[in-house]
Write an enzyme that holds these catalytic residues in place. Structure first.
Site, PDB file in Angstrom:
ATOM      1  N   PRO A  61      -3.046  -0.473  19.142  1.00  0.00           N
ATOM      2  CA  PRO A  61      -2.812  -0.927  17.763  1.00  0.00           C
ATOM      3  C   PRO A  61      -3.088   0.122  16.674  1.00  0.00           C
ATOM      4  O   PRO A  61      -2.837  -0.142  15.503  1.00  0.00           O
ATOM      5  CB  PRO A  61      -3.761  -2.120  17.614  1.00  0.00           C
ATOM      6  CG  PRO A  61      -4.798  -1.933  18.663  1.00  0.00           C
ATOM      7  CD  PRO A  61      -4.175  -1.182  19.777  1.00  0.00           C
TER       8      PRO A  61
ATOM      9  N   TYR B 105      -9.164   4.702   8.222  1.00  0.00           N
ATOM     10  CA  TYR B 105      -9.254   5.043   9.652  1.00  0.00           C
ATOM     11  C   TYR B 105     -10.387   6.057   9.799  1.00  0.00           C
ATOM     12  O   TYR B 105     -10.341   7.110   9.174  1.00  0.00           O
ATOM     13  CB  TYR B 105      -7.957   5.693  10.134  1.00  0.00           C
ATOM     14  CG  TYR B 105      -6.822   4.728  10.367  1.00  0.00           C
ATOM     15  CD1 TYR B 105      -5.993   4.309   9.322  1.00  0.00           C
ATOM     16  CD2 TYR B 105      -6.554   4.248  11.644  1.00  0.00           C
ATOM     17  CE1 TYR B 105      -4.942   3.436   9.543  1.00  0.00           C
ATOM     18  CE2 TYR B 105      -5.499   3.375  11.880  1.00  0.00           C
ATOM     19  CZ  TYR B 105      -4.704   2.970  10.836  1.00  0.00           C
ATOM     20  OH  TYR B 105      -3.662   2.108  11.064  1.00  0.00           O
TER      21      TYR B 105
ATOM     22  N   LYS C 263       1.972  -0.706  15.132  1.00  0.00           N
ATOM     23  CA  LYS C 263       3.404  -0.710  15.417  1.00  0.00           C
ATOM     24  C   LYS C 263       3.929  -1.883  16.240  1.00  0.00           C
ATOM     25  O   LYS C 263       5.143  -2.095  16.295  1.00  0.00           O
ATOM     26  CB  LYS C 263       3.766   0.579  16.190  1.00  0.00           C
ATOM     27  CG  LYS C 263       3.636   1.843  15.371  1.00  0.00           C
ATOM     28  CD  LYS C 263       4.685   1.878  14.300  1.00  0.00           C
ATOM     29  CE  LYS C 263       4.485   3.015  13.352  1.00  0.00           C
ATOM     30  NZ  LYS C 263       4.989   2.768  12.023  1.00  0.00           N
TER      31      LYS C 263
ATOM     32  N   HIS D 213       0.841  -1.211   0.000  1.00  0.00           N
ATOM     33  CA  HIS D 213       0.000   0.000   0.000  1.00  0.00           C
ATOM     34  C   HIS D 213       0.867   1.250   0.000  1.00  0.00           C
ATOM     35  O   HIS D 213       1.861   1.320   0.716  1.00  0.00           O
ATOM     36  CB  HIS D 213      -0.901   0.028   1.241  1.00  0.00           C
ATOM     37  CG  HIS D 213      -2.047  -0.932   1.157  1.00  0.00           C
ATOM     38  ND1 HIS D 213      -3.057  -0.969   2.072  1.00  0.00           N
ATOM     39  CD2 HIS D 213      -2.344  -1.885   0.239  1.00  0.00           C
ATOM     40  CE1 HIS D 213      -3.936  -1.902   1.737  1.00  0.00           C
ATOM     41  NE2 HIS D 213      -3.503  -2.479   0.635  1.00  0.00           N
TER      42      HIS D 213
ATOM     43  N   TYR E  21       4.194   6.507  10.217  1.00  0.00           N
ATOM     44  CA  TYR E  21       3.397   5.318   9.861  1.00  0.00           C
ATOM     45  C   TYR E  21       4.240   4.304   9.088  1.00  0.00           C
ATOM     46  O   TYR E  21       4.193   3.099   9.379  1.00  0.00           O
ATOM     47  CB  TYR E  21       2.171   5.746   9.048  1.00  0.00           C
ATOM     48  CG  TYR E  21       1.090   4.710   9.035  1.00  0.00           C
ATOM     49  CD1 TYR E  21       0.190   4.597  10.092  1.00  0.00           C
ATOM     50  CD2 TYR E  21       0.967   3.810   7.978  1.00  0.00           C
ATOM     51  CE1 TYR E  21      -0.793   3.630  10.104  1.00  0.00           C
ATOM     52  CE2 TYR E  21      -0.014   2.843   7.974  1.00  0.00           C
ATOM     53  CZ  TYR E  21      -0.889   2.758   9.040  1.00  0.00           C
ATOM     54  OH  TYR E  21      -1.866   1.791   9.040  1.00  0.00           O
TER      55      TYR E  21
HETATM   56  C1  LIG Z   1      -5.713  -8.083  18.173  1.00  0.00           C
HETATM   57  C2  LIG Z   1      -4.336  -7.548  17.919  1.00  0.00           C
HETATM   58  C3  LIG Z   1      -4.082  -6.815  16.761  1.00  0.00           C
HETATM   59  C4  LIG Z   1      -2.806  -6.309  16.516  1.00  0.00           C
HETATM   60  N1  LIG Z   1      -2.571  -5.580  15.362  1.00  0.00           N
HETATM   61  C5  LIG Z   1      -1.322  -5.143  15.093  1.00  0.00           C
HETATM   62  C6  LIG Z   1      -0.998  -4.487  13.850  1.00  0.00           C
HETATM   63  O1  LIG Z   1      -1.860  -4.261  12.988  1.00  0.00           O
HETATM   64  N2  LIG Z   1       0.287  -4.108  13.602  1.00  0.00           N
HETATM   65  C7  LIG Z   1       1.277  -4.351  14.538  1.00  0.00           C
HETATM   66  O2  LIG Z   1       2.446  -4.011  14.259  1.00  0.00           O
HETATM   67  N3  LIG Z   1       1.014  -4.961  15.706  1.00  0.00           N
HETATM   68  C8  LIG Z   1      -0.253  -5.374  16.010  1.00  0.00           C
HETATM   69  N4  LIG Z   1      -0.513  -6.065  17.182  1.00  0.00           N
HETATM   70  C9  LIG Z   1       0.575  -6.284  18.118  1.00  0.00           C
HETATM   71  C10 LIG Z   1       1.443  -7.476  17.707  1.00  0.00           C
HETATM   72  O3  LIG Z   1       0.635  -8.588  17.439  1.00  0.00           O
HETATM   73  C11 LIG Z   1       2.425  -7.745  18.845  1.00  0.00           C
HETATM   74  O4  LIG Z   1       3.083  -6.547  19.151  1.00  0.00           O
HETATM   75  C12 LIG Z   1       3.430  -8.815  18.442  1.00  0.00           C
HETATM   76  O5  LIG Z   1       2.802 -10.074  18.477  1.00  0.00           O
HETATM   77  C13 LIG Z   1       4.619  -8.803  19.393  1.00  0.00           C
HETATM   78  O6  LIG Z   1       5.453  -9.897  19.123  1.00  0.00           O
HETATM   79  P1  LIG Z   1       6.251 -10.610  20.283  1.00  0.00           P
HETATM   80  O7  LIG Z   1       7.036 -11.679  19.633  1.00  0.00           O
HETATM   81  O8  LIG Z   1       6.941  -9.586  21.102  1.00  0.00           O
HETATM   82  O9  LIG Z   1       5.128 -11.211  21.259  1.00  0.00           O
HETATM   83  P2  LIG Z   1       4.062 -12.357  20.995  1.00  0.00           P
HETATM   84  O10 LIG Z   1       3.612 -12.361  19.579  1.00  0.00           O
HETATM   85  O11 LIG Z   1       3.028 -12.177  22.060  1.00  0.00           O
HETATM   86  O12 LIG Z   1       4.866 -13.681  21.238  1.00  0.00           O
HETATM   87  C14 LIG Z   1       5.213 -14.137  22.534  1.00  0.00           C
HETATM   88  C15 LIG Z   1       5.256 -15.644  22.509  1.00  0.00           C
HETATM   89  O13 LIG Z   1       5.685 -16.104  23.790  1.00  0.00           O
HETATM   90  C16 LIG Z   1       4.870 -17.200  24.175  1.00  0.00           C
HETATM   91  N5  LIG Z   1       4.914 -17.303  25.647  1.00  0.00           N
HETATM   92  C17 LIG Z   1       4.246 -16.561  26.546  1.00  0.00           C
HETATM   93  N6  LIG Z   1       4.530 -16.944  27.789  1.00  0.00           N
HETATM   94  C18 LIG Z   1       5.406 -17.972  27.672  1.00  0.00           C
HETATM   95  C19 LIG Z   1       6.074 -18.798  28.607  1.00  0.00           C
HETATM   96  N7  LIG Z   1       5.873 -18.669  29.929  1.00  0.00           N
HETATM   97  N8  LIG Z   1       6.898 -19.744  28.159  1.00  0.00           N
HETATM   98  C20 LIG Z   1       7.114 -19.900  26.817  1.00  0.00           C
HETATM   99  N9  LIG Z   1       6.502 -19.160  25.877  1.00  0.00           N
HETATM  100  C21 LIG Z   1       5.665 -18.193  26.311  1.00  0.00           C
HETATM  101  C22 LIG Z   1       3.506 -16.860  23.607  1.00  0.00           C
HETATM  102  O14 LIG Z   1       2.663 -18.011  23.464  1.00  0.00           O
HETATM  103  C23 LIG Z   1       3.885 -16.262  22.274  1.00  0.00           C
HETATM  104  O15 LIG Z   1       3.951 -17.201  21.228  1.00  0.00           O
HETATM  105  C24 LIG Z   1      -1.767  -6.562  17.457  1.00  0.00           C
HETATM  106  C25 LIG Z   1      -2.022  -7.309  18.627  1.00  0.00           C
HETATM  107  C26 LIG Z   1      -3.287  -7.803  18.866  1.00  0.00           C
HETATM  108  C27 LIG Z   1      -3.524  -8.605  20.132  1.00  0.00           C
END
Ligand SMILES: Cc1cc2nc3c(=O)[nH]c(=O)nc-3n(C[C@H](O)[C@H](O)[C@H](O)COP(=O)(O)OP(=O)(O)OC[C@H]3O[C@@H](n4cnc5c(N)ncnc54)[C@H](O)[C@@H]3O)c2cc1C
Length: 386
Positions: free
Chosen positions: A288, A196, A292, A68, A380
């Protein structure tokens, strides 16, 4: 390297380290299917997409993702386009689901023979104050120990790594009085780019995952129960919030996933303690609205990987020592942008009040001033220098 969590942060960190010949063990408490089916983020900044390319993981993204070059702001029933690429020297954003990124990464990790354990239980981190930290966990009923040089806490907001060092951290937490009701619907998007919307009934966002899958969100009470929202009620509310004066039509289709997510801004400082480093949602959460969270998680592990590579190659810990400070500069910039977008677009009081009139004035400024539109656009698509 011991990595807790197989989300985008943990998986990309492992991939980056592998490229430099550094072995890692990833421990994930969910099963593989759960991790690869969880519907979450879907928007990649240019730099995130470029990194997937650089890691040799961009092939499916190029085939199935959507590029996009702009987005729409809709308010007072009118639609205005922000030409993101034109305002940022040609940069763009990618629409490619987080679960697809995670699928590609898991396959690459397993194909490279790296250790990735799903369905582990009772993960605990120990001795990170010294030079020989370890992680303990249970798998298939047996207790195991990973002796490692460094632990990366990539276990998201509800993980175990941050609580293990919480007494050494300063916590900044801001909860918003609203959440997002998100749906995934098997219907072609009604728009070519994201919309948006600031509406007197509340915020709405129209995004997509593919030419056949629409993703839409509504501002709602964060404590509401999703069972109060029948599919008919959701579509009726969507029609209200996206209404325009020019007869624009919203396509309806079967809803295949729906849920309510509360919204918060959260940061811990510092993002490290001894040999334990936090990355991604374990260290910070953004609302969200700015899309980011995933991108910030990727940025953290880039910084961490670079620091670890220098640590192993040159026995130089200066980049590791500076990890938190390096990351937090961008974390706070992104926090501000996400809060700003959220504050400008969500209904905070009621539709006639002073706050709402200020939001409309701000939106009007963003769409009529090149300087203001550029501020939105460059944040953005992702800033280079912060
Ligand atoms: C509904 C929703 C919509 C979103 N939309 C956007 C978007 O449009 N754009 C954007 O950039 N971000 C968005 N986000 C945010 C984005 O999804 C997160 O910021 C991203 O997943 C972060 O990645 P991470 O690897 O830090 O954490 P996570 O993806 O949460 O990964 C953490 C992992 O650790 C595992 N874990 C947890 N506890 C333990 C444990 N005790 N032992 C072992 N493993 C464990 C979990 O199961 C998980 O797989 C959104 C989030 C949500 C909930």
């Amino acid at each position: 390297m011991g990595i807790v969590g197989a989300g985008p942060a943990g998986l990309i960190l492992s991939q980056l380290l592998d490229r430099a010949g550094i072995d890692s063990v990833i421990l994930e408490n969910r099963d593989r299917e759960y991790v690869t089916e969880r519907v979450r983020a879907g928007l990649l900044e240019q730099a995130t997409a470029d990194l997937l390319d650089e890691l040799g993981l961009g092939e499916r993204m190029h085939r199935e993702g959507l590029v996009h070059q702009g987005l729409y702001l809709r308010f007072a029933h009118q639609t205005h386009r922000i030409p993101l690429s034109e305002l940022t020297g040609g940069r763009s954003i990618w629409i490619y689901g987080q679960q697809e990124v995670v699928k590609d990464l898991i396959e690459a990790r397993l194909a490279a023979g790296q250790q990735l354990h799903f369905e582990v239980a009772d993960v605990s981190v120990h001795d990170f104050d010294g030079d020989s930290p370890r992680i303990e966990y249970t798998h298939e009923g047996e207790r195991h120990v990973v002796d490692c040089d460094v632990i990366a806490g990539c276990d998201g907001f509800h993980g175990v790594c941050r609580p293990a060092i919480e007494s050494a951290l300063t916590i900044h937490n801001h909860e918003y009085p609203f959440g997002w009701l998100g749906i995934l619907a098997t219907v072609p998007p009604s728009t070519d780019e994201l919309i948006y919307t600031n509406h007197e009934r509340g915020f709405a966002l129209h995004t997509m995952r593919s030419p056949e899958l629409s993703r839409l969100y509504l501002q709602c009470d964060p404590h509401d129960d999703i069972t109060n929202w029948s599919d008919d009620r959701i579509w009726e509310e969507m029609h209200h919030r996206f209404e325009t004066d020019d007869g624009w039509q919203l396509n309806e289709g079967p809803i295949v996933d729906k849920g309510i997510t509360p919204m918060r801004s959260f940061v811990v400082e510092p993002m490290q303690h001894g040999r334990l480093y936090l990355a991604g949602d374990a260290a910070h959460i953004v609302p969200p609205t700015g899309a980011k969270g995933l991108n910030l998680a990727v940025r953290d592990v880039r910084v961490l990987a670079e620091a670890l590579i220098s640590f192993y190659a040159d026995n130089d810990s200066s980049l590791l020592d500076a990890y938190s400070a390096t990351c937090l500069r961008r974390v706070w910039r992104v926090q501000h942008f996400s809060w700003w977008m959220t504050s400008m677009l969500h209904l905070i009081g009621d539709a006639d009040d002073f706050e709402h009139r200020l939001q409309l004035a701000q939106l009007d400024y963003v769409v009529s001033s090149t300087a203001a539109a550029t501020t939105l656009a460059e944040n953005y698509v992702g800033l280079d220098k912060v």
